[in-house]
Scaffold this motif. Structure first.
Motif, PDB file in Angstrom:
ATOM      1  N   MET A   1      -7.268   2.490   3.631  1.00  0.00           N
ATOM      2  CA  MET A   1      -8.153   3.288   4.482  1.00  0.00           C
ATOM      3  C   MET A   1      -9.605   2.894   4.233  1.00  0.00           C
ATOM      4  O   MET A   1     -10.016   2.711   3.089  1.00  0.00           O
ATOM      5  N   ASP A   3     -13.363   4.124   4.577  1.00  0.00           N
ATOM      6  CA  ASP A   3     -14.156   5.338   4.786  1.00  0.00           C
ATOM      7  C   ASP A   3     -15.638   5.057   4.966  1.00  0.00           C
ATOM      8  O   ASP A   3     -16.321   5.794   5.670  1.00  0.00           O
ATOM      9  N   ASP A  28     -11.862   3.233  14.533  1.00  0.00           N
ATOM     10  CA  ASP A  28     -10.424   3.247  14.275  1.00  0.00           C
ATOM     11  C   ASP A  28     -10.094   4.039  13.012  1.00  0.00           C
ATOM     12  O   ASP A  28      -9.083   4.746  12.955  1.00  0.00           O
ATOM     13  N   HIS A  29     -10.938   3.925  11.992  1.00  0.00           N
ATOM     14  CA  HIS A  29     -10.669   4.558  10.706  1.00  0.00           C
ATOM     15  C   HIS A  29     -11.395   5.894  10.522  1.00  0.00           C
ATOM     16  O   HIS A  29     -11.173   6.570   9.512  1.00  0.00           O
ATOM     17  N   TYR A 145     -10.054  -7.093  17.883  1.00  0.00           N
ATOM     18  CA  TYR A 145      -9.741  -5.975  16.998  1.00  0.00           C
ATOM     19  C   TYR A 145      -9.021  -4.919  17.817  1.00  0.00           C
ATOM     20  O   TYR A 145      -9.443  -4.632  18.933  1.00  0.00           O
ATOM     21  N   PRO A 146      -7.936  -4.340  17.331  1.00  0.00           N
ATOM     22  CA  PRO A 146      -7.325  -4.593  16.024  1.00  0.00           C
ATOM     23  C   PRO A 146      -6.671  -5.966  15.945  1.00  0.00           C
ATOM     24  O   PRO A 146      -6.346  -6.573  16.955  1.00  0.00           O
ATOM     25  N   PRO A 169      -2.549  -3.331   3.994  1.00  0.00           N
ATOM     26  CA  PRO A 169      -2.790  -2.089   4.736  1.00  0.00           C
ATOM     27  C   PRO A 169      -3.499  -2.316   6.067  1.00  0.00           C
ATOM     28  O   PRO A 169      -3.301  -1.549   7.015  1.00  0.00           O
ATOM     29  N   ILE A 170      -4.329  -3.373   6.149  1.00  0.00           N
ATOM     30  CA  ILE A 170      -4.971  -3.707   7.422  1.00  0.00           C
ATOM     31  C   ILE A 170      -3.912  -4.057   8.450  1.00  0.00           C
ATOM     32  O   ILE A 170      -3.927  -3.575   9.586  1.00  0.00           O
ATOM     33  N   GLU A 172      -0.691  -3.318   8.270  1.00  0.00           N
ATOM     34  CA  GLU A 172       0.205  -2.175   8.485  1.00  0.00           C
ATOM     35  C   GLU A 172      -0.365  -1.218   9.528  1.00  0.00           C
ATOM     36  O   GLU A 172       0.355  -0.739  10.407  1.00  0.00           O
ATOM     37  N   ARG A 173      -1.665  -0.949   9.446  1.00  0.00           N
ATOM     38  CA  ARG A 173      -2.302  -0.028  10.385  1.00  0.00           C
ATOM     39  C   ARG A 173      -2.247  -0.565  11.815  1.00  0.00           C
ATOM     40  O   ARG A 173      -2.084   0.192  12.773  1.00  0.00           O
ATOM     41  N   ALA A 174      -2.393  -1.889  11.954  1.00  0.00           N
ATOM     42  CA  ALA A 174      -2.462  -2.498  13.287  1.00  0.00           C
ATOM     43  C   ALA A 174      -1.097  -2.963  13.787  1.00  0.00           C
ATOM     44  O   ALA A 174      -0.982  -3.423  14.927  1.00  0.00           O
ATOM     45  N   VAL A 220       5.792  -4.536   5.968  1.00  0.00           N
ATOM     46  CA  VAL A 220       4.963  -5.256   6.940  1.00  0.00           C
ATOM     47  C   VAL A 220       5.624  -6.595   7.254  1.00  0.00           C
ATOM     48  O   VAL A 220       6.162  -7.262   6.359  1.00  0.00           O
TER      49      VAL A 220
END
Length: 289
Positions: A1, A3, A28-29, A145-146, A169-170, A172-174, A220
């Motif tokens: 994540m 922030d 997005d975040h 992006y993403p 994680p980048i 995974e999110r996309a 992933v």
């Protein structure tokens, strides 16, 4: 994540493109963007206007970050602004750490003149930053992006693993695919004479397999590849162009010796030549063990 994102800005077109990309990531975040302008103290900037003594660079910087904050507000992204005096690389790196940023986003080019984020400056930021740095080259096609495809060059070192762990994680999110890539650089000293490239390729296969296993264990999608090229940066660029990769994530240090692929100089050359964003991840001492 993610922030907190730090974005140095100098009101150039290149810096504006980097800001746009950072705002897309922030939206997005749900992240806050810390906008920084560095009033370069290597130049004389104090003057008298009317009866007041003012720093024209700081005054200009306040205007620049205010304009950038307005653009962020149009995208619904929260911001904090700062104008700092000092040398550009060290001030940017220090501010990103002070802001406890998760990501620093900047262009490899900037305004010529008072504050310029030229390639050498960006590379110095990458060397000094304790925060991962996402760099974008201006003049390339519109940055996606993403991301749909992320490539992580690996040499099996802790630094490469740190970059892989940041990329997972980048992706995974996309819902992106991670390409674990090892480049056998045939231009290295002794390769072909004293060291068989096929032997290096076997080591590379093992390193890639370990990386793929790590990615798939996180749920992933992963692809493994070993490429032979005259140099690591050329191999990385060729793979990016052939496979339509959107992001390269790599460590800023790597293993020394025969199988070195991710040394700082390689990362810096990748910043200059790879036509997609490059995420450089600083290795900690633990990573390098």
């Amino acid at each position: 994540m993610v922030d907190r994102i730090c974005v140095p800005t100098d009101d150039s077109d290149a810096a504006a493109a980097a800001l746009d990309h950072a705002l897309a990531v922030a939206a997005d975040h749900g992240a806050t963007v810390h906008l920084l302008h560095v009033a370069d103290t290597t130049r004389d900037s104090v003057t008298r206007i009317g009866g007041d003594v003012v720093d024209v660079l700081e005054r200009e910087g306040e205007s620049i970050v205010a304009d950038a904050a307005a653009r962020a507000a149009d995208r619904g992204v929260e911001t904090e602004t700062a104008v700092r005096q000092g040398g550009v690389p060290e001030t940017v790196a220090a501010y990103a750490a002070e802001a406890d940023a998760d990501l620093l986003v900047m262009s490899t080019r900037g305004r010529q003149g008072v504050e310029r984020l030229v390639g050498s400056t960006t590379e110095r930021v990458v060397r000094q930053s304790s925060v991962p740095v996402l760099t974008l080259r201006p003049g390339d096609d519109e940055t996606a992006y993403p991301y749909e495809d992320v490539v992580v060059p690996t040499d099996g070192s802790g630094a490469a693993t740190a970059a892989l762990d940041r990329a997972i994680p980048i992706a995974e999110r996309a819902g992106a695919t991670v390409h674990v890539l090892s480049v056998v650089a045939t231009g290295g000293i002794g390769v072909g004479d004293y060291v068989d490239a096929d032997v290096l390729a076997e080591y590379a296969d093992d390193e890639v397999a370990e990386g793929v296993e790590r990615v798939e264990a996180a749920g992933v999608a992963a692809v493994g590849a070993v490429e032979v090229a005259p140099s690591a940066p050329r191999g990385i660029r060729a793979y990016v162009e052939e496979h339509g990769v959107d992001l390269v994530a790599m460590g800023t240090h790597g293993r020394t010796g025969v199988s070195r692929y991710l040394l700082g100089s390689v990362a810096e050359r990748a910043l200059r030549t790879v036509p997609v964003p490059v995420l450089t991840v600083p290795a900690t001492e633990a990573d390098e063990e």
